[in-house]
Write a protein that holds these residues in place. Structure first.
Motif, mmCIF file in Angstrom:
data_model
loop_
_atom_site.group_PDB
_atom_site.id
_atom_site.type_symbol
_atom_site.label_atom_id
_atom_site.label_comp_id
_atom_site.label_asym_id
_atom_site.label_seq_id
_atom_site.Cartn_x
_atom_site.Cartn_y
_atom_site.Cartn_z
ATOM 1 N N ASP A 174 -6.423 16.670 1.142
ATOM 2 C CA ASP A 174 -6.568 15.321 0.303
ATOM 3 C C ASP A 174 -6.037 14.208 1.014
ATOM 4 O O ASP A 174 -6.389 13.028 0.424
ATOM 5 N N SER A 175 -5.433 14.120 2.157
ATOM 6 C CA SER A 175 -4.920 12.981 2.976
ATOM 7 C C SER A 175 -6.167 12.028 3.432
ATOM 8 O O SER A 175 -5.921 10.888 3.650
ATOM 9 N N SER B 187 -8.333 3.884 0.315
ATOM 10 C CA SER B 187 -7.387 3.037 0.173
ATOM 11 C C SER B 187 -5.895 3.695 0.028
ATOM 12 O O SER B 187 -5.896 4.840 -0.553
ATOM 13 N N TYR B 188 -4.934 2.902 0.243
ATOM 14 C CA TYR B 188 -3.421 3.411 -0.156
ATOM 15 C C TYR B 188 -3.313 3.892 -1.602
ATOM 16 O O TYR B 188 -2.595 4.899 -1.854
ATOM 17 N N ALA B 189 -4.033 2.956 -2.359
ATOM 18 C CA ALA B 189 -3.614 3.054 -3.711
ATOM 19 C C ALA B 189 -4.545 4.446 -4.229
ATOM 20 O O ALA B 189 -3.952 5.247 -5.169
ATOM 21 N N HIS C 211 -3.815 10.072 -6.011
ATOM 22 C CA HIS C 211 -4.486 11.569 -5.910
ATOM 23 C C HIS C 211 -3.841 12.722 -4.914
ATOM 24 O O HIS C 211 -4.075 13.773 -4.883
ATOM 25 N N HIS C 212 -2.929 12.144 -3.917
ATOM 26 C CA HIS C 212 -2.378 12.907 -2.997
ATOM 27 C C HIS C 212 -1.457 13.879 -3.687
ATOM 28 O O HIS C 212 -0.682 13.525 -4.695
ATOM 29 N N HIS D 157 1.103 5.413 -12.152
ATOM 30 C CA HIS D 157 0.614 6.836 -12.134
ATOM 31 C C HIS D 157 1.681 7.731 -11.505
ATOM 32 O O HIS D 157 1.851 8.956 -11.979
ATOM 33 N N PHE D 158 2.097 7.290 -10.571
ATOM 34 C CA PHE D 158 3.108 8.112 -9.879
ATOM 35 C C PHE D 158 4.476 7.997 -9.954
ATOM 36 O O PHE D 158 5.275 8.902 -9.995
ATOM 37 N N ALA D 159 5.016 6.702 -10.161
ATOM 38 C CA ALA D 159 6.660 6.542 -10.065
ATOM 39 C C ALA D 159 7.145 7.020 -11.501
ATOM 40 O O ALA D 159 6.579 7.082 -12.460
#
Length: 319
Positions: A47-48, A54-56, A61-62, A257-259
Protein backbone atom coordinates in the motif's frame (compact mmCIF):
# COMPACT_ATOMS: atom_id res chain seq x y z
CA UNK A 1 8.83 -2.49 11.24
CA UNK A 2 11.27 -1.29 8.60
CA UNK A 3 11.37 -2.89 5.15
CA UNK A 4 14.81 -4.43 5.65
CA UNK A 5 13.73 -6.23 8.82
CA UNK A 6 10.53 -7.54 7.21
CA UNK A 7 12.49 -8.97 4.28
CA UNK A 8 15.09 -10.50 6.60
CA UNK A 9 12.35 -12.21 8.61
CA UNK A 10 10.84 -13.46 5.35
CA UNK A 11 14.15 -15.14 4.48
CA UNK A 12 14.54 -16.70 7.91
CA UNK A 13 10.97 -18.02 7.81
CA UNK A 14 12.00 -19.94 4.71
CA UNK A 15 14.84 -21.43 6.76
CA UNK A 16 12.36 -22.39 9.45
CA UNK A 17 10.27 -24.12 6.78
CA UNK A 18 13.14 -26.58 6.34
CA UNK A 19 11.78 -28.32 9.44
CA UNK A 20 9.24 -29.83 7.03
CA UNK A 21 10.86 -32.89 5.40
CA UNK A 22 9.21 -32.22 2.03
CA UNK A 23 10.69 -28.70 1.97
CA UNK A 24 14.12 -29.81 3.19
CA UNK A 25 14.38 -32.56 0.54
CA UNK A 26 13.02 -30.62 -2.45
CA UNK A 27 15.14 -27.68 -3.67
CA UNK A 28 12.36 -26.57 -6.02
CA UNK A 29 9.78 -26.50 -3.22
CA UNK A 30 12.30 -24.77 -0.93
CA UNK A 31 12.79 -22.01 -3.50
CA UNK A 32 9.03 -21.67 -3.93
CA UNK A 33 8.61 -21.30 -0.16
CA UNK A 34 11.46 -18.77 -0.02
CA UNK A 35 9.77 -16.70 -2.73
CA UNK A 36 6.43 -16.92 -0.89
CA UNK A 37 7.88 -15.87 2.48
CA UNK A 38 9.92 -13.02 0.99
CA UNK A 39 6.91 -11.62 -0.87
CA UNK A 40 4.53 -12.37 2.00
CA UNK A 41 6.77 -10.58 4.46
CA UNK A 42 6.49 -7.41 2.40
CA UNK A 43 3.04 -7.75 0.80
CA UNK A 44 1.08 -5.76 3.44
CA UNK A 45 3.31 -2.77 2.69
CA UNK A 46 2.43 -2.77 -1.00
CA UNK A 47 0.00 0.00 0.00
CA UNK A 48 3.03 2.31 0.13
CA UNK A 49 2.47 2.95 -3.58
CA UNK A 50 -0.45 5.18 -2.60
CA UNK A 51 2.16 7.73 -1.56
CA UNK A 52 2.47 8.55 -5.26
CA UNK A 53 -0.99 10.10 -4.99
CA UNK A 54 -0.26 12.26 -1.92
CA UNK A 55 1.23 12.02 1.53
CA UNK A 56 -2.21 12.64 3.03
CA UNK A 57 -3.54 9.57 1.19
CA UNK A 58 -0.54 7.58 2.45
CA UNK A 59 -1.19 8.54 6.09
CA UNK A 60 -4.90 7.75 5.69
CA UNK A 61 -4.44 4.31 4.10
CA UNK A 62 -1.00 2.93 5.04
CA UNK A 63 -1.28 -0.08 7.38
CA UNK A 64 -5.00 -0.14 6.75
CA UNK A 65 -6.81 -2.60 4.45
CA UNK A 66 -3.60 -4.37 3.41
CA UNK A 67 -2.99 -5.20 7.08
CA UNK A 68 -6.59 -6.15 7.88
CA UNK A 69 -8.25 -9.45 8.77
CA UNK A 70 -9.35 -10.15 5.16
CA UNK A 71 -5.78 -9.44 4.00
CA UNK A 72 -4.53 -12.36 6.10
CA UNK A 73 -6.58 -14.67 3.88
CA UNK A 74 -6.21 -12.82 0.56
CA UNK A 75 -2.43 -12.25 0.43
CA UNK A 76 -1.37 -15.91 0.90
CA UNK A 77 -3.55 -17.13 -1.98
CA UNK A 78 -2.77 -14.13 -4.18
CA UNK A 79 0.92 -14.96 -3.78
CA UNK A 80 0.86 -18.72 -3.28
CA UNK A 81 -1.17 -19.72 -6.35
CA UNK A 82 1.05 -18.02 -8.99
CA UNK A 83 4.22 -19.08 -7.14
CA UNK A 84 3.12 -22.72 -7.06
CA UNK A 85 2.35 -22.55 -10.80
CA UNK A 86 5.62 -20.79 -11.61
CA UNK A 87 7.78 -23.33 -9.74
CA UNK A 88 5.71 -26.33 -10.79
CA UNK A 89 4.82 -27.38 -7.24
CA UNK A 90 1.04 -27.28 -7.55
CA UNK A 91 0.74 -30.49 -5.54
CA UNK A 92 2.37 -28.63 -2.62
CA UNK A 93 0.14 -25.53 -2.97
CA UNK A 94 -1.03 -25.84 0.64
CA UNK A 95 2.55 -25.72 1.92
CA UNK A 96 3.37 -22.64 -0.16
CA UNK A 97 0.17 -20.84 0.88
CA UNK A 98 0.62 -21.61 4.58
CA UNK A 99 4.18 -20.29 4.65
CA UNK A 100 3.09 -17.18 2.76
CA UNK A 101 0.38 -16.76 5.40
CA UNK A 102 2.96 -17.16 8.18
CA UNK A 103 4.99 -14.34 6.62
CA UNK A 104 1.95 -12.06 6.27
CA UNK A 105 0.77 -12.72 9.84
CA UNK A 106 4.26 -12.14 11.26
CA UNK A 107 4.52 -8.85 9.35
CA UNK A 108 1.19 -7.60 10.71
CA UNK A 109 2.00 -8.80 14.23
CA UNK A 110 5.31 -6.92 14.22
CA UNK A 111 3.58 -3.75 13.04
CA UNK A 112 1.03 -4.18 15.83
CA UNK A 113 3.88 -4.34 18.34
CA UNK A 114 5.21 -1.02 17.02
CA UNK A 115 4.15 2.44 18.27
CA UNK A 116 2.98 3.67 14.84
CA UNK A 117 0.02 1.33 14.87
CA UNK A 118 -2.01 -0.71 12.41
CA UNK A 119 -5.68 -1.19 11.55
CA UNK A 120 -5.35 -4.95 11.88
CA UNK A 121 -8.95 -5.61 12.98
CA UNK A 122 -10.70 -4.05 10.01
CA UNK A 123 -13.55 -4.42 9.08
CA UNK A 124 -14.56 -5.16 12.70
CA UNK A 125 -12.81 -2.02 13.95
CA UNK A 126 -11.26 0.98 12.21
CA UNK A 127 -9.23 1.91 15.30
CA UNK A 128 -5.46 2.06 15.14
CA UNK A 129 -3.97 -0.60 17.40
CA UNK A 130 -0.41 -0.46 18.74
CA UNK A 131 1.20 -2.31 21.63
CA UNK A 132 4.25 0.00 21.86
CA UNK A 133 6.62 -2.89 22.61
CA UNK A 134 9.11 -2.74 19.73
CA UNK A 135 10.83 0.09 17.90
CA UNK A 136 10.63 0.38 14.12
CA UNK A 137 14.09 -1.21 13.96
CA UNK A 138 15.28 -3.64 16.64
CA UNK A 139 19.08 -4.15 16.47
CA UNK A 140 19.08 -7.35 18.62
CA UNK A 141 16.46 -9.03 16.41
CA UNK A 142 18.15 -7.90 13.21
CA UNK A 143 21.51 -9.20 14.44
CA UNK A 144 20.03 -12.52 15.59
CA UNK A 145 18.24 -13.24 12.31
CA UNK A 146 21.10 -11.84 10.23
CA UNK A 147 23.62 -14.14 11.93
CA UNK A 148 21.39 -17.16 11.36
CA UNK A 149 20.93 -16.23 7.69
CA UNK A 150 24.68 -15.85 7.15
CA UNK A 151 25.42 -19.22 8.74
CA UNK A 152 22.79 -20.81 6.49
CA UNK A 153 24.08 -19.03 3.37
CA UNK A 154 27.62 -20.35 3.94
CA UNK A 155 26.35 -23.86 4.57
CA UNK A 156 27.63 -23.93 8.14
CA UNK A 157 24.37 -25.14 9.70
CA UNK A 158 21.17 -27.01 8.98
CA UNK A 159 18.53 -24.27 8.66
CA UNK A 160 15.58 -25.98 10.36
CA UNK A 161 17.01 -26.42 13.88
CA UNK A 162 18.93 -23.14 13.76
CA UNK A 163 15.90 -21.04 12.84
CA UNK A 164 13.73 -22.89 15.32
CA UNK A 165 16.15 -21.59 17.98
CA UNK A 166 16.24 -18.14 16.34
CA UNK A 167 12.45 -17.80 16.43
CA UNK A 168 12.25 -19.16 19.96
CA UNK A 169 14.71 -16.44 21.05
CA UNK A 170 12.73 -13.89 19.03
CA UNK A 171 9.54 -14.59 20.95
CA UNK A 172 11.43 -14.58 24.24
CA UNK A 173 12.87 -11.16 23.34
CA UNK A 174 9.42 -9.80 22.46
CA UNK A 175 8.03 -11.14 25.75
CA UNK A 176 10.84 -9.41 27.68
CA UNK A 177 10.14 -6.14 25.88
CA UNK A 178 6.44 -6.51 26.68
CA UNK A 179 7.18 -7.13 30.36
CA UNK A 180 9.55 -4.16 30.38
CA UNK A 181 6.87 -1.97 28.81
CA UNK A 182 4.32 -2.88 31.50
CA UNK A 183 6.86 -2.17 34.26
CA UNK A 184 7.74 1.24 32.81
CA UNK A 185 4.08 2.24 32.45
CA UNK A 186 3.57 1.49 36.16
CA UNK A 187 6.74 3.37 37.06
CA UNK A 188 5.76 6.48 35.09
CA UNK A 189 2.25 6.56 36.59
CA UNK A 190 3.66 6.26 40.11
CA UNK A 191 6.25 8.94 39.44
CA UNK A 192 3.72 11.43 38.03
CA UNK A 193 0.91 10.54 40.43
CA UNK A 194 -1.54 10.60 37.52
CA UNK A 195 -4.26 8.17 36.44
CA UNK A 196 -4.52 9.23 32.82
CA UNK A 197 -3.44 7.40 29.65
CA UNK A 198 0.24 6.52 29.68
CA UNK A 199 1.84 5.89 26.31
CA UNK A 200 5.37 4.50 26.14
CA UNK A 201 7.42 4.68 22.95
CA UNK A 202 10.43 2.33 22.88
CA UNK A 203 13.78 3.46 21.53
CA UNK A 204 16.49 1.44 19.80
CA UNK A 205 18.16 0.77 23.13
CA UNK A 206 16.79 -1.81 25.53
CA UNK A 207 16.55 0.41 28.62
CA UNK A 208 15.86 3.81 27.06
CA UNK A 209 12.20 4.82 26.56
CA UNK A 210 10.27 8.03 26.06
CA UNK A 211 6.76 8.64 27.30
CA UNK A 212 3.85 10.94 27.69
CA UNK A 213 0.97 10.83 30.11
CA UNK A 214 -2.27 12.55 29.16
CA UNK A 215 -5.08 13.61 31.46
CA UNK A 216 -5.33 17.38 31.81
CA UNK A 217 -2.03 17.98 30.06
CA UNK A 218 0.72 16.05 28.30
CA UNK A 219 3.91 15.08 30.10
CA UNK A 220 6.83 14.20 27.88
CA UNK A 221 10.16 12.85 28.99
CA UNK A 222 12.43 9.86 29.15
CA UNK A 223 12.90 6.71 31.18
CA UNK A 224 16.51 5.67 31.24
CA UNK A 225 17.84 2.87 33.38
CA UNK A 226 14.71 3.08 35.52
CA UNK A 227 14.89 6.86 36.10
CA UNK A 228 11.87 8.97 35.05
CA UNK A 229 12.66 12.49 33.89
CA UNK A 230 9.94 14.94 32.76
CA UNK A 231 11.29 17.15 29.98
CA UNK A 232 8.20 19.02 28.69
CA UNK A 233 4.62 19.74 29.75
CA UNK A 234 2.02 20.70 27.13
CA UNK A 235 -1.48 22.01 27.82
CA UNK A 236 -4.42 20.34 26.11
CA UNK A 237 -5.67 21.78 22.83
CA UNK A 238 -7.49 25.11 22.84
CA UNK A 239 -10.62 26.12 20.98
CA UNK A 240 -10.14 29.07 18.64
CA UNK A 241 -11.80 30.10 15.35
CA UNK A 242 -8.46 29.75 13.52
CA UNK A 243 -8.12 26.16 14.76
CA UNK A 244 -11.67 25.35 13.67
CA UNK A 245 -10.99 26.85 10.24
CA UNK A 246 -8.26 24.25 9.59
CA UNK A 247 -10.51 21.21 10.14
CA UNK A 248 -11.66 21.11 6.52
CA UNK A 249 -8.19 20.79 5.00
CA UNK A 250 -7.14 17.45 3.53
CA UNK A 251 -3.98 17.38 5.62
CA UNK A 252 -5.77 17.88 8.92
CA UNK A 253 -8.47 15.34 8.04
CA UNK A 254 -5.80 12.74 7.21
CA UNK A 255 -3.87 13.60 10.38
CA UNK A 256 -6.90 13.30 12.65
CA UNK A 257 -7.80 9.97 11.01
CA UNK A 258 -4.46 8.61 12.25
CA UNK A 259 -3.43 10.65 15.31
CA UNK A 260 -4.57 9.60 18.77
CA UNK A 261 -3.11 12.16 21.19
CA UNK A 262 -3.44 15.57 19.59
CA UNK A 263 -1.77 18.82 20.60
CA UNK A 264 -2.60 22.07 18.79
CA UNK A 265 -0.43 25.17 18.83
CA UNK A 266 -1.76 28.48 17.49
CA UNK A 267 0.65 31.25 16.51
CA UNK A 268 -0.62 34.67 15.44
CA UNK A 269 1.41 36.60 12.85
CA UNK A 270 1.06 39.99 11.26
CA UNK A 271 -0.41 38.45 8.10
CA UNK A 272 -2.53 35.74 9.68
CA UNK A 273 -2.14 32.55 11.75
CA UNK A 274 -0.19 29.31 11.81
CA UNK A 275 -1.91 26.29 13.34
CA UNK A 276 0.32 23.32 14.16
CA UNK A 277 -1.36 19.96 14.79
CA UNK A 278 0.95 17.43 16.41
CA UNK A 279 0.74 13.79 17.49
CA UNK A 280 2.14 13.63 21.03
CA UNK A 281 3.11 9.98 20.61
CA UNK A 282 6.13 10.99 18.58
CA UNK A 283 7.71 13.55 20.91
CA UNK A 284 11.49 13.47 21.09
CA UNK A 285 13.98 15.81 22.75
CA UNK A 286 11.60 18.82 23.09
CA UNK A 287 10.31 18.37 19.52
CA UNK A 288 7.06 17.10 18.02
CA UNK A 289 8.17 16.00 14.54
CA UNK A 290 4.94 14.56 13.11
CA UNK A 291 1.90 16.59 12.23
CA UNK A 292 0.42 19.17 9.91
CA UNK A 293 1.09 22.91 9.67
CA UNK A 294 -1.71 25.11 8.33
CA UNK A 295 -1.22 28.77 7.39
CA UNK A 296 -4.24 31.10 7.32
CA UNK A 297 -4.69 34.74 6.41
CA UNK A 298 -6.34 37.31 8.68
CA UNK A 299 -9.79 36.32 7.33
CA UNK A 300 -9.12 32.66 8.31
CA UNK A 301 -8.79 31.48 4.73
CA UNK A 302 -6.38 28.56 4.36
CA UNK A 303 -3.23 29.58 2.50
CA UNK A 304 -1.38 26.25 2.70
CA UNK A 305 -1.16 23.02 4.68
CA UNK A 306 1.83 20.69 5.01
CA UNK A 307 1.56 17.17 6.43
CA UNK A 308 4.47 14.94 7.38
CA UNK A 309 7.63 14.53 9.44
CA UNK A 310 9.98 17.38 10.26
CA UNK A 311 12.92 15.06 10.99
CA UNK A 312 15.44 13.00 9.08
CA UNK A 313 14.57 9.33 8.54
CA UNK A 314 17.53 8.27 10.72
CA UNK A 315 16.59 10.56 13.62
CA UNK A 316 14.44 9.40 16.58
CA UNK A 317 11.68 8.50 17.24
CA UNK A 318 11.92 5.21 15.39
CA UNK A 319 8.28 4.41 14.51
Amino acid sequence: MDTGSHLLFGATLAGLAALQPEVAHSPVLAHAVLTATLLGSHAPDFDSFIRLKSYAAYVRHHRGLTHSLPAVAVWPFALGVPIALLFGVWAQLTTVVLWAMAAVVFHIALDWLNAYGVQCFRPLSRRWHHLDVLALFEPPLFALHGAGLLLWAFGAVRPGPVFLAVYALTFVYIAIRGWQHACIVSKVKRSLGQDGVCHIVPSLWLFHWQFYEAEYCFYNGTVRNGRVEVRDVFAKERNHPAIQATLGTDGVRAFLHFAQRVHVKLTERHDGYVVQWRDMRFWYNHKLPFGVDVKLDRELNVVSDTLGWTKKAWDPPYV
